[in-house]
Design a protein around this motif. Sequence first.
Motif, PDB file in Angstrom:
ATOM      1  N   THR A  91       0.783  -1.087   0.010  1.00 33.86           N
ATOM      2  CA  THR A  91      -0.038  -0.053   0.080  1.00 33.86           C
ATOM      3  C   THR A  91       0.867   1.258   0.092  1.00 33.86           C
ATOM      4  N   CYS A  92       0.120   2.399  -0.074  1.00 36.01           N
ATOM      5  CA  CYS A  92       0.883   3.715   0.189  1.00 36.01           C
ATOM      6  C   CYS A  92       1.106   4.059   1.427  1.00 36.01           C
ATOM      7  N   MET A  93       2.389   4.504   1.935  1.00 34.42           N
ATOM      8  CA  MET A  93       2.782   4.832   3.399  1.00 34.42           C
ATOM      9  C   MET A  93       3.162   6.247   3.312  1.00 34.42           C
ATOM     10  N   ILE A  94       2.975   6.724   4.603  1.00 35.06           N
ATOM     11  CA  ILE A  94       3.535   7.890   4.984  1.00 35.06           C
ATOM     12  C   ILE A  94       3.956   8.095   6.253  1.00 35.06           C
ATOM     13  N   LEU A  95       5.250   8.438   6.881  1.00 35.98           N
ATOM     14  CA  LEU A  95       5.844   8.401   7.810  1.00 35.98           C
ATOM     15  C   LEU A  95       5.956   9.950   8.379  1.00 35.98           C
ATOM     16  N   LYS A  96       5.102  10.409   9.503  1.00 36.41           N
ATOM     17  CA  LYS A  96       5.505  11.940   9.637  1.00 36.41           C
ATOM     18  C   LYS A  96       5.946  11.840  11.092  1.00 36.41           C
ATOM     19  N   ILE A  97       7.159  13.038  11.279  1.00 34.15           N
ATOM     20  CA  ILE A  97       7.874  13.110  12.340  1.00 34.15           C
ATOM     21  C   ILE A  97       7.534  14.486  12.905  1.00 34.15           C
ATOM     22  N   PHE A  98       7.012  14.638  14.184  1.00 38.27           N
ATOM     23  CA  PHE A  98       6.234  15.886  14.843  1.00 38.27           C
ATOM     24  C   PHE A  98       7.510  15.983  16.304  1.00 38.27           C
ATOM     25  N   GLN A  99       7.585  17.513  16.387  1.00 35.81           N
ATOM     26  CA  GLN A  99       8.390  17.759  17.434  1.00 35.81           C
ATOM     27  C   GLN A  99       7.657  18.906  18.034  1.00 35.81           C
ATOM     28  N   ASP A 100       7.255  18.813  19.249  1.00 37.90           N
ATOM     29  CA  ASP A 100       6.421  19.874  19.842  1.00 37.90           C
ATOM     30  C   ASP A 100       5.179  20.097  19.182  1.00 37.90           C
ATOM     31  N   ASN A 101       4.394  19.040  18.645  1.00 39.08           N
ATOM     32  CA  ASN A 101       3.359  18.978  17.801  1.00 39.08           C
ATOM     33  C   ASN A 101       3.519  19.716  16.414  1.00 39.08           C
ATOM     34  N   THR A 102       4.512  20.058  16.036  1.00 38.74           N
ATOM     35  CA  THR A 102       4.960  20.758  14.659  1.00 38.74           C
ATOM     36  C   THR A 102       5.523  19.582  13.887  1.00 38.74           C
ATOM     37  N   LEU A 103       4.857  19.515  12.631  1.00 38.11           N
ATOM     38  CA  LEU A 103       5.596  18.440  11.705  1.00 38.11           C
ATOM     39  C   LEU A 103       6.780  19.132  11.307  1.00 38.11           C
ATOM     40  N   GLN A 104       7.862  18.233  11.369  1.00 36.23           N
ATOM     41  CA  GLN A 104       9.395  18.351  11.104  1.00 36.23           C
ATOM     42  C   GLN A 104       9.611  17.763   9.638  1.00 36.23           C
ATOM     43  N   LEU A 105       9.495  16.564   9.410  1.00 35.36           N
ATOM     44  CA  LEU A 105       9.761  16.045   8.122  1.00 35.36           C
ATOM     45  C   LEU A 105       8.629  14.840   8.054  1.00 35.36           C
ATOM     46  N   SER A 106       8.645  14.223   6.785  1.00 37.24           N
ATOM     47  CA  SER A 106       7.930  13.114   6.509  1.00 37.24           C
ATOM     48  C   SER A 106       8.653  12.330   5.458  1.00 37.24           C
ATOM     49  N   TYR A 107       8.120  11.177   5.167  1.00 36.34           N
ATOM     50  CA  TYR A 107       8.824   9.906   4.511  1.00 36.34           C
ATOM     51  C   TYR A 107       7.614   9.384   3.634  1.00 36.34           C
ATOM     52  N   MET A 108       7.702   9.167   2.377  1.00 36.70           N
ATOM     53  CA  MET A 108       6.607   8.565   1.626  1.00 36.70           C
ATOM     54  C   MET A 108       6.945   7.565   0.595  1.00 36.70           C
ATOM     55  N   VAL A 109       6.564   6.457   0.586  1.00 43.77           N
ATOM     56  CA  VAL A 109       6.840   5.323  -0.347  1.00 43.77           C
ATOM     57  C   VAL A 109       5.790   4.145  -0.383  1.00 43.77           C
ATOM     58  N   CYS A 110       6.065   3.197  -1.186  1.00 42.40           N
ATOM     59  CA  CYS A 110       5.001   2.004  -1.308  1.00 42.40           C
ATOM     60  C   CYS A 110       5.471   1.041  -0.225  1.00 42.40           C
ATOM     61  N   GLN A 111       4.842   0.554   0.570  1.00 41.62           N
ATOM     62  CA  GLN A 111       5.124  -0.348   1.789  1.00 41.62           C
ATOM     63  C   GLN A 111       4.528  -1.654   1.558  1.00 41.62           C
ATOM     64  N   ARG A 112       5.232  -2.637   1.936  1.00 39.91           N
ATOM     65  CA  ARG A 112       4.596  -3.952   2.026  1.00 39.91           C
ATOM     66  C   ARG A 112       4.343  -4.219   3.425  1.00 39.91           C
ATOM     67  N   PHE A 113       3.228  -4.780   3.796  1.00 34.25           N
ATOM     68  CA  PHE A 113       2.662  -5.057   5.026  1.00 34.25           C
ATOM     69  C   PHE A 113       2.657  -3.735   5.971  1.00 34.25           C
ATOM     70  N   CYS A 114       2.198  -2.947   5.481  1.00 34.77           N
ATOM     71  CA  CYS A 114       2.023  -1.362   6.030  1.00 34.77           C
ATOM     72  C   CYS A 114       1.171  -1.626   7.360  1.00 34.77           C
ATOM     73  N   ARG A 115       1.384  -0.735   8.481  1.00 29.27           N
ATOM     74  CA  ARG A 115       0.581  -1.001   9.743  1.00 29.27           C
ATOM     75  C   ARG A 115       0.453   0.466  10.344  1.00 29.27           C
TER      76      ARG A 115
END
Length: 98
Positions: free
Chosen positions: A50-74
């Motif tokens: 499926t499609c996946m996005i990983l978002k990383i927040f610091q103090d509730n502010t989005l710092q960066l994200s990573y997007m790819v096709c991911q197998r067995f995404c959870r």
Amino acid sequence: MDKHFLLLSSVFSCIAAVTPLRCITCHLRTQTDRCRRGFGVCAAEKKHETCMILKIFQDNTLQLSYMVCQRFCRELTYDLNDTYVHTCCNDNYCNFKI
């Protein structure tokens, strides 16, 4: 005529079923909403991919994200010093909209 219509509709339904899921790729997207590395499109062709996005927040502010096709995404959320939110979706380009 009805036989031709049934044949064509079955062929088109098979083509639609085989069309892979398209996802946005970006290996480093900054908080300014700009992809710095790895921008493109991947095709989730394998089973359970499926499609996946990983978002990383610091103090509730989005710092960066990573997007790819991911197998067995959870769907996962980790709260360490920063918050890591791992989201999966099944529509074309859906990981860009999340």
